[in-house]
Design a protein around this motif. Structure first.
Motif, PDB file in Angstrom:
ATOM      1  N   VAL A 182       0.837  -1.198   0.000  1.00 23.02           N
ATOM      2  CA  VAL A 182       0.000   0.000   0.000  1.00 23.02           C
ATOM      3  C   VAL A 182       0.875   1.253   0.000  1.00 23.02           C
ATOM      4  N   LEU A 183       1.933   1.255   0.809  1.00 28.14           N
ATOM      5  CA  LEU A 183       2.862   2.391   0.851  1.00 28.14           C
ATOM      6  C   LEU A 183       3.476   2.630  -0.522  1.00 28.14           C
ATOM      7  N   ASN A 184       3.913   1.573  -1.177  1.00 28.80           N
ATOM      8  CA  ASN A 184       4.490   1.691  -2.517  1.00 28.80           C
ATOM      9  C   ASN A 184       3.491   2.292  -3.500  1.00 28.80           C
ATOM     10  N   THR A 185       2.267   1.787  -3.468  1.00 31.38           N
ATOM     11  CA  THR A 185       1.247   2.266  -4.401  1.00 31.38           C
ATOM     12  C   THR A 185       0.957   3.744  -4.185  1.00 31.38           C
ATOM     13  N   ILE A 186       0.812   4.150  -2.926  1.00 30.67           N
ATOM     14  CA  ILE A 186       0.522   5.554  -2.631  1.00 30.67           C
ATOM     15  C   ILE A 186       1.652   6.462  -3.106  1.00 30.67           C
ATOM     16  N   LEU A 187       2.886   6.074  -2.833  1.00 36.35           N
ATOM     17  CA  LEU A 187       4.028   6.896  -3.250  1.00 36.35           C
ATOM     18  C   LEU A 187       4.102   7.033  -4.769  1.00 36.35           C
ATOM     19  N   VAL A 188       3.853   5.934  -5.485  1.00 32.79           N
ATOM     20  CA  VAL A 188       3.886   5.992  -6.951  1.00 32.79           C
ATOM     21  C   VAL A 188       2.780   6.898  -7.480  1.00 32.79           C
ATOM     22  N   VAL A 189       1.575   6.740  -6.950  1.00 33.45           N
ATOM     23  CA  VAL A 189       0.454   7.557  -7.414  1.00 33.45           C
ATOM     24  C   VAL A 189       0.716   9.038  -7.159  1.00 33.45           C
ATOM     25  N   VAL A 190       1.291   9.358  -6.004  1.00 29.60           N
ATOM     26  CA  VAL A 190       1.483  10.763  -5.629  1.00 29.60           C
ATOM     27  C   VAL A 190       2.696  11.387  -6.320  1.00 29.60           C
ATOM     28  N   PHE A 191       3.781  10.620  -6.464  1.00 30.75           N
ATOM     29  CA  PHE A 191       5.051  11.229  -6.869  1.00 30.75           C
ATOM     30  C   PHE A 191       5.574  10.825  -8.246  1.00 30.75           C
ATOM     31  N   GLN A 192       5.008   9.804  -8.906  1.00 30.19           N
ATOM     32  CA  GLN A 192       5.615   9.332 -10.152  1.00 30.19           C
ATOM     33  C   GLN A 192       5.679  10.417 -11.222  1.00 30.19           C
ATOM     34  N   VAL A 193       4.586  11.143 -11.428  1.00 28.67           N
ATOM     35  CA  VAL A 193       4.593  12.188 -12.463  1.00 28.67           C
ATOM     36  C   VAL A 193       5.602  13.273 -12.118  1.00 28.67           C
ATOM     37  N   GLN A 194       5.668  13.641 -10.841  1.00 26.94           N
ATOM     38  CA  GLN A 194       6.618  14.674 -10.421  1.00 26.94           C
ATOM     39  C   GLN A 194       8.060  14.218 -10.633  1.00 26.94           C
ATOM     40  N   VAL A 195       8.369  12.971 -10.258  1.00 27.45           N
ATOM     41  CA  VAL A 195       9.726  12.446 -10.442  1.00 27.45           C
ATOM     42  C   VAL A 195      10.080  12.391 -11.918  1.00 27.45           C
ATOM     43  N   SER A 196       9.167  11.912 -12.743  1.00 26.18           N
ATOM     44  CA  SER A 196       9.441  11.792 -14.174  1.00 26.18           C
ATOM     45  C   SER A 196       9.569  13.154 -14.836  1.00 26.18           C
ATOM     46  N   SER A 197       8.817  14.137 -14.366  1.00 23.96           N
ATOM     47  CA  SER A 197       8.856  15.467 -14.966  1.00 23.96           C
ATOM     48  C   SER A 197      10.157  16.195 -14.687  1.00 23.96           C
ATOM     49  N   LYS A 198      10.910  15.751 -13.672  1.00 23.56           N
ATOM     50  CA  LYS A 198      12.189  16.396 -13.372  1.00 23.56           C
ATOM     51  C   LYS A 198      13.170  16.251 -14.533  1.00 23.56           C
ATOM     52  N   GLY A 199      13.001  15.199 -15.312  1.00 20.85           N
ATOM     53  CA  GLY A 199      13.890  15.004 -16.452  1.00 20.85           C
ATOM     54  C   GLY A 199      13.149  15.116 -17.751  1.00 20.85           C
ATOM     55  N   PHE A 243      19.218   4.015  -5.475  1.00 20.47           N
ATOM     56  CA  PHE A 243      18.147   3.835  -4.493  1.00 20.47           C
ATOM     57  C   PHE A 243      17.789   2.366  -4.311  1.00 20.47           C
ATOM     58  N   LEU A 244      17.797   1.585  -5.375  1.00 23.49           N
ATOM     59  CA  LEU A 244      17.498   0.158  -5.249  1.00 23.49           C
ATOM     60  C   LEU A 244      18.581  -0.553  -4.447  1.00 23.49           C
ATOM     61  N   GLY A 245      19.839  -0.157  -4.662  1.00 24.24           N
ATOM     62  CA  GLY A 245      20.921  -0.730  -3.863  1.00 24.24           C
ATOM     63  C   GLY A 245      20.752  -0.410  -2.384  1.00 24.24           C
ATOM     64  N   CYS A 246      20.402   0.849  -2.087  1.00 22.54           N
ATOM     65  CA  CYS A 246      20.172   1.232  -0.684  1.00 22.54           C
ATOM     66  C   CYS A 246      19.014   0.436  -0.091  1.00 22.54           C
ATOM     67  N   GLY A 275      13.177   0.789   3.827  1.00 22.49           N
ATOM     68  CA  GLY A 275      13.595   0.080   2.628  1.00 22.49           C
ATOM     69  C   GLY A 275      12.584   0.223   1.502  1.00 22.49           C
ATOM     70  N   MET A 276      11.291   0.137   1.831  1.00 26.06           N
ATOM     71  CA  MET A 276      10.269   0.283   0.795  1.00 26.06           C
ATOM     72  C   MET A 276      10.232   1.692   0.234  1.00 26.06           C
ATOM     73  N   ILE A 277      10.477   2.692   1.062  1.00 31.13           N
ATOM     74  CA  ILE A 277      10.527   4.066   0.549  1.00 31.13           C
ATOM     75  C   ILE A 277      11.681   4.217  -0.453  1.00 31.13           C
ATOM     76  N   ALA A 278      12.876   3.718  -0.074  1.00 28.75           N
ATOM     77  CA  ALA A 278      14.009   3.763  -1.005  1.00 28.75           C
ATOM     78  C   ALA A 278      13.717   2.939  -2.252  1.00 28.75           C
ATOM     79  N   HIS A 279      13.098   1.783  -2.065  1.00 25.17           N
ATOM     80  CA  HIS A 279      12.738   0.899  -3.181  1.00 25.17           C
ATOM     81  C   HIS A 279      11.809   1.630  -4.154  1.00 25.17           C
ATOM     82  N   THR A 280      10.809   2.306  -3.620  1.00 23.70           N
ATOM     83  CA  THR A 280       9.840   2.991  -4.481  1.00 23.70           C
ATOM     84  C   THR A 280      10.497   4.124  -5.251  1.00 23.70           C
ATOM     85  N   TRP A 281      11.378   4.876  -4.582  1.00 23.07           N
ATOM     86  CA  TRP A 281      12.090   5.936  -5.322  1.00 23.07           C
ATOM     87  C   TRP A 281      12.991   5.325  -6.394  1.00 23.07           C
TER      88      TRP A 281
END
Length: 423
Positions: free
Chosen positions: A271-288, A306-309, A332-338
């Motif tokens: 659930v944490l992963n899903t929420i983070l992706v829904v909220v931040f994916q467009v913002q993260v992708s728009s940075k580049g 981030f996956l290594g961390c 770990g899941m927060i780093a994983h999601t980023w």
């Protein structure tokens, strides 16, 4: 009398509008494709959630038969990815995606009439080809309806609605799991088919702004297999894309067998992963969100970091008590999601930047084959990681870090040049 401070409300309103603008694509073809994707993934979530129980309890198959049939279906989908991508280059991705989406409903409905292994296997192969084909052609259609500067953001919108659609579908399918009756499972199959039909209807009404390139510009089938730069990218990206299987296989096994965290925590992590992706994916992708040479390779490198961390944190969770293990797994899941969000952003950007405009479809097919091959190898590799304990997590962290570090140099494109063969 003190004047009322009205500055806070406009600020909050502006922030809300900004968040909405990031979550919803602007009016036009991208918004239509996003709605179509939502309906498709809603159907995927509905059916995937009940599929195994439907095959065993309604169709009457043995678990081993289900496993064999679905494995063969996955291989059929992989083999079809390249020719389907090539076909989309020839006749246009919207036309191919529409045909595949229209076919998805009847293909799934065929499960209602199968009663033995071979009809099931044939139906599963048809569904596998259609689903893999849709995922292959979707990026090619994005490249047609969005400008070079908008494509990664458009793909981020597809990712967000895919997470929402699958989650809502899985939640709705929970009713069938609760009732646990033949009628309930069959109803989910029918509703999934209706969702695919709705997706096809939206796709059929969606305007396409740019015509497909002239026939003379298109490359022969297999041209992407000669582009060694793209193959290097595909291989490294396949390694980084293991983050999905990591979440599905390694984390629940590790949590239950090597940590003191409660078993229910895995659901909370998803659930944490899903929420983070829904909220931040467009913002993260728009940075580049530009076409700067080398940018997407650097973003992929961030994904590997981030996956290594995340892997190191997952491994460390095996040393703590219940509270510590829970907290470390959450970090770990927060780093994983980023890492996941940076990885897919780099994948989208490089897949567009390294492919010729007139061969996006078959290049996406090659990319799909790489990801699929990684998923085939993932169960054995990740079970070995869990079995090796903390050493396994350190080794996996090193693999992710190495793949991320290698990506910028492996995908570097000379200024002013398109994808070329290194031979």
């Amino acid at each position: 009398m003190t004047k009322t401070d009205t500055t806070a409300r406009p600020t909050r309103t502006s922030a809300a509008r900004l968040a909405l603008a990031r979550a919803v694509p602007p009016a036009g073809p991208v918004r239509g494709l996003t709605l179509s994707t939502f309906l498709t993934t809603l159907g995927d979530g509905l059916f995937a959630t009940v599929s195994v129980l439907f095959f065993t309890r309604v169709v009457g198959l043995r678990m081993v038969d289900v496993g064999i049939g679905l494995t063969v279906a996955s291989l059929a989908g992989l083999l079809a990815a390249l020719p389907i991508g090539h076909l989309s280059d020839r006749i246009g991705p919207r036309r191919v995606l529409l045909v595949l989406t229209v076919a998805a409903g009847p293909a799934v409905l065929c499960y209602l009439v199968v009663g033995s292994f071979w009809p099931f296997a044939v139906t599963a192969c048809a569904v596998g080809v259609v689903q893999r084909g849709c995922r292959t052609v979707l990026p090619a259609l994005v490249s047609l309806i969005a400008s070079a500067e908008e494509r990664v953001t458009a793909r981020a919108h597809q990712q967000v609605v895919s997470n929402i659609g699958i989650s809502l579908g899985a939640g709705a399918a929970g009713l069938a799991l609760y009732l646990d009756t033949r009628a309930a499972y069959e109803a989910m199959v029918v509703v999934a088919a209706l969702a695919y039909a709705g997706s096809a209807l939206v796709l059929n009404r969606m305007p396409v702004r740019h015509p497909p390139p002239a026939h003379s510009e298109k490359q022969p089938l297999g041209a992407a297999l000669k582009d060694l730069r793209y193959l290097r990218f595909t291989g490294l990206n396949a390694v980084l894309s293991l983050n999905g299987a990591l979440m599905e296989i390694a984390i629940p096994l590790w949590l239950v067998t090597h940590t003191k965290a409660p078993a229910w925590l895995f659901s909370a992590l998803i659930v944490l992963n899903t929420i983070l992706v829904v909220v931040f994916q467009v913002q993260v992708s728009s940075k580049g969100n530009d076409t700067t040479p080398g940018l997407w390779g650097r973003i992929s490198r961030l994904g590997g970091f981030f996956l290594g961390c995340a892997c190191l944190l997952y491994g460390a969770a095996g040393w703590g008590n219940t509270l510590v293990a829970t907290a470390v797994l959450g970090l770990g899941m927060i780093a994983h999601t980023w890492g996941e969000m940076y990885q897919v952003s780099g994948e989208w950007g490089l897949s567009f930047q390294l492919a010729p405009e007139h061969a996006t479809g078959q290049y996406q097919g090659v990319l799909a084959i790489g990801r699929g091959a990684a998923n085939v190898a993932a169960p054995v590799a990740l079970v070995a990681v869990v079995g090796a304990g903390q050493y396994g997590w350190v080794a996996l962290a090193a693999v992710f870090l190495a793949a991320g570090l290698a990506m910028p140099a492996a995908t570097r494109l000379p200024a002013g040049k398109g994808p070329v063969s290194d031979t």
